[in-house]
Design a protein around this motif. Structure first.
Motif, PDB file in Angstrom:
ATOM      1  N   PHE A   1      50.789  44.154 -55.588  1.00  0.00           N
ATOM      2  CA  PHE A   1      51.973  43.306 -55.718  1.00  0.00           C
ATOM      3  C   PHE A   1      52.280  43.054 -57.193  1.00  0.00           C
ATOM      4  O   PHE A   1      53.423  43.190 -57.645  1.00  0.00           O
ATOM      5  N   ALA A   2      51.254  42.704 -57.973  1.00  0.00           N
ATOM      6  CA  ALA A   2      51.434  42.403 -59.394  1.00  0.00           C
ATOM      7  C   ALA A   2      51.836  43.636 -60.186  1.00  0.00           C
ATOM      8  O   ALA A   2      52.692  43.557 -61.087  1.00  0.00           O
ATOM      9  N   LEU A   3      51.247  44.793 -59.875  1.00  0.00           N
ATOM     10  CA  LEU A   3      51.583  46.023 -60.593  1.00  0.00           C
ATOM     11  C   LEU A   3      53.043  46.414 -60.376  1.00  0.00           C
ATOM     12  O   LEU A   3      53.725  46.845 -61.313  1.00  0.00           O
ATOM     13  N   CYS A   4      53.516  46.285 -59.154  1.00  0.00           N
ATOM     14  CA  CYS A   4      54.919  46.610 -58.867  1.00  0.00           C
ATOM     15  C   CYS A   4      55.864  45.715 -59.670  1.00  0.00           C
ATOM     16  O   CYS A   4      56.824  46.194 -60.292  1.00  0.00           O
ATOM     17  N   TRP A   5      55.574  44.420 -59.673  1.00  0.00           N
ATOM     18  CA  TRP A   5      56.455  43.495 -60.387  1.00  0.00           C
ATOM     19  C   TRP A   5      56.314  43.641 -61.898  1.00  0.00           C
ATOM     20  O   TRP A   5      57.301  43.488 -62.629  1.00  0.00           O
ATOM     21  N   ALA A   6      55.131  43.971 -62.382  1.00  0.00           N
ATOM     22  CA  ALA A   6      54.951  44.189 -63.820  1.00  0.00           C
ATOM     23  C   ALA A   6      55.765  45.386 -64.278  1.00  0.00           C
ATOM     24  O   ALA A   6      56.461  45.327 -65.314  1.00  0.00           O
ATOM     25  N   ALA A   7      55.692  46.498 -63.537  1.00  0.00           N
ATOM     26  CA  ALA A   7      56.471  47.685 -63.890  1.00  0.00           C
ATOM     27  C   ALA A   7      57.972  47.399 -63.829  1.00  0.00           C
ATOM     28  O   ALA A   7      58.738  47.843 -64.685  1.00  0.00           O
ATOM     29  N   PHE A   8      58.382  46.632 -62.828  1.00  0.00           N
ATOM     30  CA  PHE A   8      59.810  46.322 -62.684  1.00  0.00           C
ATOM     31  C   PHE A   8      60.305  45.438 -63.827  1.00  0.00           C
ATOM     32  O   PHE A   8      61.381  45.678 -64.386  1.00  0.00           O
ATOM     33  N   MET A   9      59.542  44.415 -64.174  1.00  0.00           N
ATOM     34  CA  MET A   9      59.963  43.513 -65.242  1.00  0.00           C
ATOM     35  C   MET A   9      59.969  44.221 -66.593  1.00  0.00           C
ATOM     36  O   MET A   9      60.860  44.004 -67.418  1.00  0.00           O
TER      37      MET A   9
ATOM     38  N   SER B   1      60.602  47.326 -67.034  1.00  0.00           N
ATOM     39  CA  SER B   1      61.808  48.170 -67.002  1.00  0.00           C
ATOM     40  C   SER B   1      63.053  47.359 -67.317  1.00  0.00           C
ATOM     41  O   SER B   1      63.960  47.846 -68.005  1.00  0.00           O
ATOM     42  N   ASN B   2      63.100  46.122 -66.845  1.00  0.00           N
ATOM     43  CA  ASN B   2      64.280  45.288 -67.075  1.00  0.00           C
ATOM     44  C   ASN B   2      64.317  44.668 -68.466  1.00  0.00           C
ATOM     45  O   ASN B   2      65.359  44.146 -68.874  1.00  0.00           O
ATOM     46  N   PHE B   3      63.205  44.721 -69.180  1.00  0.00           N
ATOM     47  CA  PHE B   3      63.171  44.177 -70.538  1.00  0.00           C
ATOM     48  C   PHE B   3      63.194  45.271 -71.599  1.00  0.00           C
ATOM     49  O   PHE B   3      62.784  45.040 -72.741  1.00  0.00           O
ATOM     50  N   GLY B   4      63.688  46.446 -71.230  1.00  0.00           N
ATOM     51  CA  GLY B   4      63.928  47.472 -72.230  1.00  0.00           C
ATOM     52  C   GLY B   4      62.979  48.641 -72.240  1.00  0.00           C
ATOM     53  O   GLY B   4      63.138  49.550 -73.071  1.00  0.00           O
ATOM     54  N   TRP B   5      62.004  48.663 -71.356  1.00  0.00           N
ATOM     55  CA  TRP B   5      61.034  49.767 -71.351  1.00  0.00           C
ATOM     56  C   TRP B   5      61.200  50.651 -70.113  1.00  0.00           C
ATOM     57  O   TRP B   5      60.228  51.244 -69.634  1.00  0.00           O
TER      58      TRP B   5
END
Length: 286
Positions: free
Chosen positions: A108-116, A118-122
């Protein structure tokens, strides 16, 4: 007539205690909830203690099962909560972490970490490191083996990740609590591998999402509940129907977005087969 009561178990949350008591009452078992400094003690009538203990083991493995909610509804009792009742936020946090084990929470945390990220420029960096191989080869797999599973952690919209992680938490948490972390981890790896490779062979490397794994969880819980209903792990028929309808809808032209249909289908099949394998293993050991 009031019968002698005996302490059965102590839980931290009042709503959990009350929900289980409502279920016992639906079986004509007298119960009582007593608040203590570090939790709530459930009492039941002495002559029904063993029945209540067995029922609690099933209840705590899947407290969200429809039969418990139905018992609470039919019981119709309204219980006043005192000032020490946890806040809505703290209650939500407690339930969130109680339902999910280590594997469930890490994914759960890995999915949200990757998503966030991506949304912050990476976004490009995240996609580059997690996407499936542009060309599948033994050399590529040896150099970056994580890419076999990587696409499962990539999500492209808020709705996409919310839908997938919600089902992952609900179904994955239930599987992990009832059958253990090893079983859930194996299901995760196998279903992600099968769905990712299949999707790549059909449509190439530009895809992502945990939905192939989610459909594996659906298939697993569906068949496990059908083959071994006594274990308390099951999905309601309307939920199964909705997920199958959504799967079929992806193969039509009505969807406004590209859907990883192959990943969904292969995930579902792998989950069903995994459940059948678990069933055969259980019967063989017994």
């Amino acid at each position: 007539m009031s019968l002698p009561l005996e302490a059965l178990v102590k839980v931290r949350q009042q709503n959990i205690a009350l929900l289980f008591c409502d279920y016992l009452k639906s079986h004509q078992v007298q119960t009582q909830v007593v608040k203590e400094t570090d939790g709530f003690v459930i009492y039941c009538q002495q002559d029904q203690y063993e029945f209540a203990r067995q029922e609690f083991e099933q209840f705590i493995a899947n407290p969200s099962h429809a039969k418990y909610q139905q018992a609470a509804w039919h019981n119709g009792n309204i219980t006043a909560l005192d000032d020490n009742t946890p806040s809505l936020l703290s209650s939500f946090k407690a339930q969130f972490f109680q339902h999910a084990g280590g594997v469930t929470l890490v994914v759960f945390a890995l999915c949200w970490a990757a998503f966030m990220l991506s949304n912050f420029g990476w976004a490009q960096a995240v996609f580059y490191h997690l996407q499936f191989y542009p060309t599948l080869s033994v050399e590529a797999m040896l150099q970056a083996p994580h890419r076999l599973l990587g696409p499962a952690f990539i999500h492209f919209s808020w709705l996409h990740i919310a839908f997938n992680t919600m089902w992952w938490w609900q179904l994955g948490g239930s599987i992990e609590r009832l059958l253990g972390s090893t079983n859930l981890f194996a299901l995760l790896v196998v279903s992600a591998l099968v769905s990712n490779v299949g999707q790549y062979l059909v449509d190439g490397p530009n895809f992502g999402g945990l939905s192939g794994v989610v459909y594996a969880l659906v298939g697993y819980v569906w068949w496990y509940g059908w083959l071994m209903p006594e274990k308390g792990l099951a999905l309601s028929t309307p939920i199964i129907g909705f997920m199958l309808f959504w799967l079929l809808l992806g193969y039509t032209s009505f969807m406004p977005i590209n859907v990883a249909n192959t990943a969904h289908l292969l995930g579902l099949v792998s989950g069903c087969l995994f459940a059948y394998g678990k069933f055969c293993q259980t019967k063989w050991l017994n």
